[in-house]
Design an enzyme around this catalytic site. Structure first.
Site, PDB file in Angstrom:
ATOM      1  N   LYS A 119       0.690  -1.231   0.341  1.00 47.76           N
ATOM      2  CA  LYS A 119      -0.225  -0.007  -0.040  1.00 47.76           C
ATOM      3  C   LYS A 119       0.898   1.215  -0.014  1.00 47.76           C
ATOM      4  O   LYS A 119       0.711   2.322  -0.875  1.00 47.76           O
ATOM      5  CB  LYS A 119      -0.899  -0.113   1.397  1.00 47.76           C
ATOM      6  CG  LYS A 119      -2.008   1.108   1.034  1.00 47.76           C
ATOM      7  CD  LYS A 119      -2.838   0.963   2.361  1.00 47.76           C
ATOM      8  CE  LYS A 119      -2.926   2.326   3.074  1.00 47.76           C
ATOM      9  NZ  LYS A 119      -3.811   2.137   4.340  1.00 47.76           N
ATOM     10  N   ASP A 137      -6.672  -0.653   0.606  1.00 43.45           N
ATOM     11  CA  ASP A 137      -6.441  -1.104   1.958  1.00 43.45           C
ATOM     12  C   ASP A 137      -7.813  -1.768   2.319  1.00 43.45           C
ATOM     13  O   ASP A 137      -8.710  -1.967   1.429  1.00 43.45           O
ATOM     14  CB  ASP A 137      -6.597   0.168   2.887  1.00 43.45           C
ATOM     15  CG  ASP A 137      -7.610   1.179   2.921  1.00 43.45           C
ATOM     16  OD1 ASP A 137      -8.668   0.809   2.037  1.00 43.45           O
ATOM     17  OD2 ASP A 137      -7.600   2.205   3.380  1.00 43.45           O
TER      18      ASP A 137
END
Length: 173
Positions: A119, A137
Site C-alpha cells: 500500500k 486498504d
C-alpha cells in the site's frame, strides 16, 4: 469495464477534501516518509510529525545521521512511533547505499525498504512518480466489493482487478 464508476467518482470529487499530506507535492523523499508515518495515524498527526522531522532531516542523508531516539521524539505521537523511527533510520541507510540516495521507482524495490508494504509503495509510486498504482486498504477492498466492481477476497486481489478494469483517465491509476 466497471459499471457506475463515473457516478461514484463524480460524487467523490464533489466531496473530496485533499489530505494535508498533499502539501509535500511529488517529492519522493517526503512522500515516502510521510506515507510511512501515516499508517495507523490520523492525517493531522502525521502532518505535524512530518513537518517536525523535515525541519531537522530535509533529506535522506540527514535522516540517516539522526539517532533513533531523536527520530522517535520528532515523530511522536504517530502510531508505533518507536518501530517507525527504527524503520526510518534503517530505510535512509538502505536507500543511500543500495539506491545511491534516490527513492526507488518500482514497487519491487520499494517493498524491500524497512517498513514499506504494498500500500505504501503504491502511494509513493502514484504520488511521487505518477506511476499508475492504486493503494488498496481494507476500506477500498470492502467498498469495491459492495459496489460490485470486484468480487475478491483480499485487498491484493482487489488491487489487481481494479488496475485491470478501472479507466486509466480517472486520476487514480
Amino acid at each position: 469495464m466497471i459499471k457506475n464508476y463515473s457516478k461514484v467518482f463524480k460524487v467523490f470529487k464533489k466531496h473530496y477534501v485533499p489530505i494535508p499530506l498533499e502539501i509535500f507535492g511529488s517529492d519522493p523523499y517526503k512522500t515516502l516518509i510521510s506515507t510511512l508515518l501515516s499508517a495507523r495515524t490520523k492525517d493531522e498527526v502525521t502532518l505535524e510529525a512530518s513537518k517536525r522531522l523535515f525541519v531537522v532531516a530535509p533529506n535522506l542523508e540527514q535522516l540517516g545521521q539522526l539517532e533513533i531516539r531523536i527520530i522517535e521524539k520528532l515523530i511522536y505521537p504517530v502510531g508505533f512511533y518507536k518501530t517507525k523511527a527504527r524503520h526510518l533510520h534503517d530505510l535512509a541507510g538502505f536507500i543511500l547505499t543500495r539506491y545511491d540516495g534516490c527513492v526507488p521507482m518500482t514497487r519491487t524495490d520499494l517493498i524491500t525498504l524497512p517498513g514499506v508494504g504494498i500500500k505504501t509503495a503504491n502511494l509513493v509510486l502514484n504520488r511521487a512518480f505518477g506511476v499508475p498504482a492504486i493503494a488498496v486498504d481494507t476500506h477500498v477492498h470492502r467498498i469495491s466489493n459492495l459496489l460490485g466492481w470486484v468480487h475478491t477476497k483480499t485487498p491484493e486481489q482487489t488491487e489487481k482487478e481494479l488496475v485491470k478494469t478501472l479507466p486509466k483517465n480517472i486520476g487514480l491509476i
